[in-house]
Design a protein around this motif. Sequence first.
Motif, PDB file in Angstrom:
ATOM      1  N   SER A 128       0.810  -1.350  -0.072  1.00 49.01           N
ATOM      2  CA  SER A 128      -0.143  -0.068  -0.140  1.00 49.01           C
ATOM      3  C   SER A 128       1.009   1.346   0.071  1.00 49.01           C
ATOM      4  CB  SER A 128      -0.998   0.011   1.182  1.00 49.01           C
ATOM      5  OG  SER A 128      -0.143  -0.063   2.469  1.00 49.01           O
ATOM      6  N   GLU A 129       1.845   1.116   0.580  1.00 53.75           N
ATOM      7  CA  GLU A 129       2.691   2.217   0.709  1.00 53.75           C
ATOM      8  C   GLU A 129       3.847   2.413  -0.493  1.00 53.75           C
ATOM      9  OE1 GLU A 129       5.368  -0.701   2.824  1.00 53.75           O
ATOM     10  OE2 GLU A 129       3.267  -0.088   2.618  1.00 53.75           O
ATOM     11  N   GLY A 130       3.544   1.674  -1.562  1.00 49.67           N
ATOM     12  CA  GLY A 130       4.335   1.548  -2.724  1.00 49.67           C
ATOM     13  C   GLY A 130       5.803   0.669  -2.356  1.00 49.67           C
ATOM     14  N   ALA A 131       6.248   0.081  -3.708  1.00 51.23           N
ATOM     15  CA  ALA A 131       7.356  -0.976  -3.301  1.00 51.23           C
ATOM     16  C   ALA A 131       8.693  -0.203  -2.992  1.00 51.23           C
ATOM     17  CB  ALA A 131       7.453  -1.542  -4.941  1.00 51.23           C
ATOM     18  N   PHE A 132       9.108   0.942  -3.479  1.00 49.01           N
ATOM     19  CA  PHE A 132      10.354   1.632  -3.255  1.00 49.01           C
ATOM     20  C   PHE A 132      10.258   2.133  -1.740  1.00 49.01           C
ATOM     21  CE2 PHE A 132      10.961   1.437  -7.665  1.00 49.01           C
ATOM     22  CZ  PHE A 132      12.215   1.379  -8.022  1.00 49.01           C
ATOM     23  N   VAL A 133       9.216   2.719  -1.106  1.00 47.38           N
ATOM     24  CA  VAL A 133       8.921   2.757   0.117  1.00 47.38           C
ATOM     25  C   VAL A 133       9.003   1.841   0.975  1.00 47.38           C
ATOM     26  CG1 VAL A 133       7.545   4.054   1.879  1.00 47.38           C
ATOM     27  CG2 VAL A 133       7.645   5.193  -0.339  1.00 47.38           C
ATOM     28  N   HIS A 134       8.379   0.631   0.733  1.00 44.64           N
ATOM     29  CA  HIS A 134       8.300  -0.593   1.393  1.00 44.64           C
ATOM     30  C   HIS A 134       9.832  -1.134   1.278  1.00 44.64           C
ATOM     31  CE1 HIS A 134       6.931  -4.537   2.905  1.00 44.64           C
ATOM     32  NE2 HIS A 134       7.834  -4.999   1.792  1.00 44.64           N
ATOM     33  N   LEU A 135      10.563  -1.079   0.564  1.00 43.80           N
ATOM     34  CA  LEU A 135      12.043  -1.626   0.218  1.00 43.80           C
ATOM     35  C   LEU A 135      12.884  -0.678   0.860  1.00 43.80           C
ATOM     36  CD1 LEU A 135      12.009  -3.315  -3.020  1.00 43.80           C
ATOM     37  CD2 LEU A 135      11.679  -4.503  -0.795  1.00 43.80           C
ATOM     38  N   GLY A 136      12.579   0.419   1.200  1.00 41.28           N
ATOM     39  CA  GLY A 136      13.439   1.358   1.976  1.00 41.28           C
ATOM     40  C   GLY A 136      14.233   2.031   1.003  1.00 41.28           C
ATOM     41  N   LEU A 137      13.939   2.098  -0.271  1.00 48.27           N
ATOM     42  CA  LEU A 137      14.830   2.787  -1.247  1.00 48.27           C
ATOM     43  C   LEU A 137      14.329   4.244  -1.488  1.00 48.27           C
ATOM     44  CD1 LEU A 137      14.533  -0.064  -3.757  1.00 48.27           C
ATOM     45  CD2 LEU A 137      16.637   0.519  -2.318  1.00 48.27           C
ATOM     46  N   PRO A 138      15.189   5.097  -1.895  1.00 48.93           N
ATOM     47  CA  PRO A 138      14.941   6.441  -2.177  1.00 48.93           C
ATOM     48  C   PRO A 138      14.081   6.654  -3.234  1.00 48.93           C
ATOM     49  CG  PRO A 138      17.089   6.098  -2.463  1.00 48.93           C
ATOM     50  CD  PRO A 138      16.625   4.884  -2.053  1.00 48.93           C
ATOM     51  N   ASN A 139      13.028   7.715  -3.263  1.00 50.39           N
ATOM     52  CA  ASN A 139      12.264   7.957  -4.400  1.00 50.39           C
ATOM     53  C   ASN A 139      12.852   8.111  -5.771  1.00 50.39           C
ATOM     54  OD1 ASN A 139       9.467   7.807  -5.284  1.00 50.39           O
ATOM     55  ND2 ASN A 139       9.398   9.768  -4.811  1.00 50.39           N
ATOM     56  N   TYR A 140      14.047   8.923  -5.690  1.00 54.36           N
ATOM     57  CA  TYR A 140      14.645   9.258  -6.959  1.00 54.36           C
ATOM     58  C   TYR A 140      15.311   7.893  -7.633  1.00 54.36           C
ATOM     59  CZ  TYR A 140      19.230   8.845  -4.405  1.00 54.36           C
ATOM     60  OH  TYR A 140      20.227   8.258  -3.510  1.00 54.36           O
ATOM     61  N   PHE A 141      15.397   6.965  -6.991  1.00 51.50           N
ATOM     62  CA  PHE A 141      15.896   5.531  -7.572  1.00 51.50           C
ATOM     63  C   PHE A 141      15.025   5.036  -8.395  1.00 51.50           C
ATOM     64  CE2 PHE A 141      17.408   0.960  -6.916  1.00 51.50           C
ATOM     65  CZ  PHE A 141      18.389   1.211  -7.732  1.00 51.50           C
ATOM     66  N   LYS A 142      13.598   5.396  -8.254  1.00 43.45           N
ATOM     67  CA  LYS A 142      12.558   4.811  -9.069  1.00 43.45           C
ATOM     68  C   LYS A 142      12.868   5.342 -10.373  1.00 43.45           C
ATOM     69  CE  LYS A 142       8.555   5.578  -7.630  1.00 43.45           C
ATOM     70  NZ  LYS A 142       7.070   5.805  -7.269  1.00 43.45           N
ATOM     71  N   ALA A 143      13.251   6.626 -10.672  1.00 44.75           N
ATOM     72  CA  ALA A 143      13.607   7.073 -12.179  1.00 44.75           C
ATOM     73  C   ALA A 143      14.753   6.625 -12.714  1.00 44.75           C
ATOM     74  CB  ALA A 143      13.676   8.763 -11.933  1.00 44.75           C
ATOM     75  N   GLU A 144      15.936   6.536 -11.835  1.00 49.02           N
ATOM     76  CA  GLU A 144      17.089   5.811 -12.356  1.00 49.02           C
ATOM     77  C   GLU A 144      16.957   4.451 -12.774  1.00 49.02           C
ATOM     78  OE1 GLU A 144      20.371   5.972  -9.473  1.00 49.02           O
ATOM     79  OE2 GLU A 144      19.784   8.347  -9.230  1.00 49.02           O
ATOM     80  N   ILE A 145      16.160   3.493 -12.033  1.00 53.07           N
ATOM     81  CA  ILE A 145      16.266   2.171 -12.414  1.00 53.07           C
ATOM     82  C   ILE A 145      14.992   2.011 -13.567  1.00 53.07           C
ATOM     83  CG2 ILE A 145      14.279   1.635 -10.749  1.00 53.07           C
ATOM     84  CD1 ILE A 145      16.619  -0.940 -10.272  1.00 53.07           C
ATOM     85  N   THR A 146      14.093   2.512 -13.784  1.00 60.12           N
ATOM     86  CA  THR A 146      13.144   2.777 -14.902  1.00 60.12           C
ATOM     87  C   THR A 146      13.957   2.919 -16.278  1.00 60.12           C
ATOM     88  OG1 THR A 146      11.335   3.198 -13.341  1.00 60.12           O
ATOM     89  CG2 THR A 146      11.038   3.656 -15.595  1.00 60.12           C
ATOM     90  N   VAL A 147      14.739   4.255 -16.154  1.00 64.83           N
ATOM     91  CA  VAL A 147      15.406   4.436 -17.236  1.00 64.83           C
ATOM     92  C   VAL A 147      16.363   3.386 -17.804  1.00 64.83           C
ATOM     93  CG1 VAL A 147      16.927   5.968 -18.426  1.00 64.83           C
ATOM     94  CG2 VAL A 147      14.954   6.893 -16.931  1.00 64.83           C
ATOM     95  N   ALA A 148      17.230   2.740 -16.667  1.00 67.90           N
ATOM     96  CA  ALA A 148      18.037   1.777 -16.951  1.00 67.90           C
ATOM     97  C   ALA A 148      17.421   0.448 -17.337  1.00 67.90           C
ATOM     98  CB  ALA A 148      18.932   1.548 -15.798  1.00 67.90           C
ATOM     99  N   LYS A 149      16.378   0.045 -16.937  1.00 66.54           N
ATOM    100  CA  LYS A 149      15.729  -1.084 -17.514  1.00 66.54           C
ATOM    101  C   LYS A 149      15.242  -0.774 -18.844  1.00 66.54           C
ATOM    102  CE  LYS A 149      14.069  -3.140 -13.117  1.00 66.54           C
ATOM    103  NZ  LYS A 149      13.051  -3.664 -12.439  1.00 66.54           N
ATOM    104  N   ALA A 150      14.609   0.302 -19.180  1.00 67.77           N
ATOM    105  CA  ALA A 150      14.166   0.626 -20.441  1.00 67.77           C
ATOM    106  C   ALA A 150      15.289   0.567 -21.299  1.00 67.77           C
ATOM    107  CB  ALA A 150      13.228   1.902 -20.558  1.00 67.77           C
ATOM    108  N   LEU A 151      16.300   1.087 -21.085  1.00 70.12           N
ATOM    109  CA  LEU A 151      17.600   1.016 -21.875  1.00 70.12           C
ATOM    110  C   LEU A 151      18.110  -0.334 -22.227  1.00 70.12           C
ATOM    111  CD1 LEU A 151      19.514   4.200 -20.904  1.00 70.12           C
ATOM    112  CD2 LEU A 151      18.118   3.772 -22.965  1.00 70.12           C
ATOM    113  N   GLY A 152      17.945  -1.237 -21.021  1.00 71.53           N
ATOM    114  CA  GLY A 152      18.285  -2.674 -21.030  1.00 71.53           C
ATOM    115  C   GLY A 152      17.507  -3.340 -22.154  1.00 71.53           C
ATOM    116  N   VAL A 153      16.486  -3.190 -21.862  1.00 68.83           N
ATOM    117  CA  VAL A 153      15.273  -3.856 -22.743  1.00 68.83           C
ATOM    118  C   VAL A 153      15.665  -3.541 -24.516  1.00 68.83           C
ATOM    119  CG1 VAL A 153      12.779  -3.902 -23.547  1.00 68.83           C
ATOM    120  CG2 VAL A 153      13.560  -4.269 -20.894  1.00 68.83           C
ATOM    121  N   LEU A 154      15.828  -2.180 -24.649  1.00 67.36           N
ATOM    122  CA  LEU A 154      16.150  -1.731 -25.941  1.00 67.36           C
ATOM    123  C   LEU A 154      17.522  -2.461 -26.307  1.00 67.36           C
ATOM    124  CD1 LEU A 154      15.054   1.884 -25.936  1.00 67.36           C
ATOM    125  CD2 LEU A 154      13.813   0.001 -27.114  1.00 67.36           C
TER     126      LEU A 154
END
Length: 153
Positions: free
Chosen positions: A55-81
Amino acid sequence: MITATEAIQGSTPNAAKGLGTRRDRIVYWTTTGIVCAVMVFSIVNFTFIDRFPFSEGAFVHLGLPNYFKAEITVAKALGVLALLVPGVPTKIKEFAYFGFGITLVSASIAHFATGDVRISVLFVIDPLIFLGLLVVSYMYFNKLKAAFPSLRT
């Protein structure tokens, strides 16, 4: 001239190699497709449906900073490409494999460390299953690279 029976039975070296590489391509693209689909799913989940399954969001639940969400999203998109687009240099594809491997191992460790195994053991095992598929994809990537020298870039 090769007869149909010889080709089916693989009694000639070239026929057997041709059948093997077809199977290799099927295994490679199937495992790569599954891994890339999982990465795209996680991108969509983190970006649009961040409240599931926590309910609090995966990144908050795992204790990860919110800015990491943008970094990992871009990295995964580039990796898939990198893995799906033809003509991408081999070194870039290898970086994508390595990055996905680190991501999957880290996901398993993070879910274990936060105690998600009490909710479901799949939170820890699931990333490791996809890591296994990633390893198979990488092995067949190298196998196809060796079979088709024109793929080496």
